[in-house]
Design an enzyme around this catalytic site. Structure first.
Site, PDB file in Angstrom:
ATOM      1  CG  HIS A 135      90.004  -5.228  14.285  1.00 17.01           C
ATOM      2  ND1 HIS A 135      91.180  -5.942  14.249  1.00 17.01           N
ATOM      3  CD2 HIS A 135      89.597  -5.214  15.587  1.00 17.01           C
ATOM      4  CE1 HIS A 135      91.468  -6.344  15.486  1.00 17.01           C
ATOM      5  NE2 HIS A 135      90.534  -5.909  16.310  1.00 17.01           N
ATOM      6  CD  GLU A 136      86.532  -3.485  17.123  1.00 15.40           C
ATOM      7  OE1 GLU A 136      86.032  -4.425  17.779  1.00 15.40           O
ATOM      8  OE2 GLU A 136      87.667  -3.033  17.352  1.00 15.40           O
ATOM      9  CG  HIS A 139      86.991  -8.843  17.424  1.00 17.89           C
ATOM     10  ND1 HIS A 139      87.904  -9.852  17.653  1.00 17.89           N
ATOM     11  CD2 HIS A 139      87.687  -7.687  17.534  1.00 17.89           C
ATOM     12  CE1 HIS A 139      89.093  -9.335  17.890  1.00 17.89           C
ATOM     13  NE2 HIS A 139      88.993  -8.016  17.824  1.00 17.89           N
TER      14      HIS A 139
END
Length: 275
Positions: A135-136, A139
């Site tokens: 998820h990071e 980003h």
């Protein structure tokens, strides 16, 4: 809501923000006599660059670089594998005490940083941590940090434009200055509503990209979000608001909670991941 809908919504909101900015730049140029091009340059390049550098330093100042040996070795290997799948240079990995289980990414592609809390590492299983790191990484790949910084810069420029308009139309008095400051805050608040909307959309997109990166199974990340939400109850985060906005989980809100939150409700993200 599929990814195409999310990207379309982000494009619409981004276009509105760009319209706000161009209008504000024209107004500031007209009222101050400054050429339009330098104002555009400051608002799109110089101010965001300064905010980006400062924000990255502030976000990571309490973190320590994660060693590539010992207990963290597997996390580095996991991250390298995810980066290969996502066609992304491996970011710097750091660890930090945050008071609650959480993680965040800052920086850009090629110079990114992923920070995980010691509290997070204590409660997640391997596949759950993999979902969080994916998820990071999403980003960073999607340039979300830069997008948010530009949005904040637009808010600053629009706020200045509102101040100049009010003070230019009124008499040079203390009342005019106060009204200008109020107008500036309200204008900035209006722009930030759109910036926060993008912030919420980007979380859904990062969740979807993470799900794809770990084989199309959203359950590990959904379980991680459940544990993070539960582990955050009754505990106070030690990170400031600017860093909390970057984190994978942020439960903060306000009087207009649905509009002012930086993240969608965790239950909606979990439901979408498992759909």
């Amino acid at each position: 809501m599929n990814n195409k809908q999310l990207y379309l919504r982000m494009a619409v909101v981004g276009s509105i923000l760009l319209g706000f900015y161009l209008l504000a730049a024209v107004v500031v140029s007209g009222l101050t006599g400054f050429p339009l091009l330098p104002i555009l340059l400051v608002g799109i390049v110089l101010l965001p660059a300064f905010q980006y550098k400062l924000g990255k330093w502030l976000a990571t100042r309490g973190a320590e670089e994660m060693p590539e040996t010992g207990q963290y070795q597997e996390i580095h290997h996991m991250t390298e594998t995810l980066c290969q799948r996502m066609d992304l240079p491996k970011p710097k990995l750091m660890v930090m005490e945050m008071g609650t289980p959480n993680a965040f990414a800052t920086g850009r592609k090629g110079a990114g940083v992923v920070v995980v809390s010691t509290e997070l590492l204590a409660i997640l299983e391997r596949d759950e941590l993999e979902g969080v790191i994916a998820h990071e990484l999403a980003h960073i790949k999607n340039r979300d940090v830069i997008t948010m910084v530009i949005g904040q810069s637009i808010g600053t420029i629009v706020g200045y434009a509102a101040y100049f308009i009010v003070t230019a139309l009124g008499e040079r008095s203390m009342a005019s200055i106060i009204l200008g400051m109020v107008a500036s805050m309200l204008a900035n608040f209006l722009v930030m509503l759109f910036v926060l909307a993008i912030s919420r959309y980007r979380e859904y997109v990062a969740d979807a990209d993470a799900k794809a990166a770990i084989g199309g199974n959203g359950d590990p990340l959904a379980r991680a979000l459940e544990k993070i939400a539960l582990g955050s109850e009754g505990r106070e985060s030690t990170v400031d608001d600017s860093v909390a906005a970057l984190c994978i989980f942020n439960s903060s809100g306000g009087l207009l909670q649905s509009l002012l939150r930086t993240h969608p409700p965790a239950e909606k993200r979990i439901q979408k991941l498992r759909s």
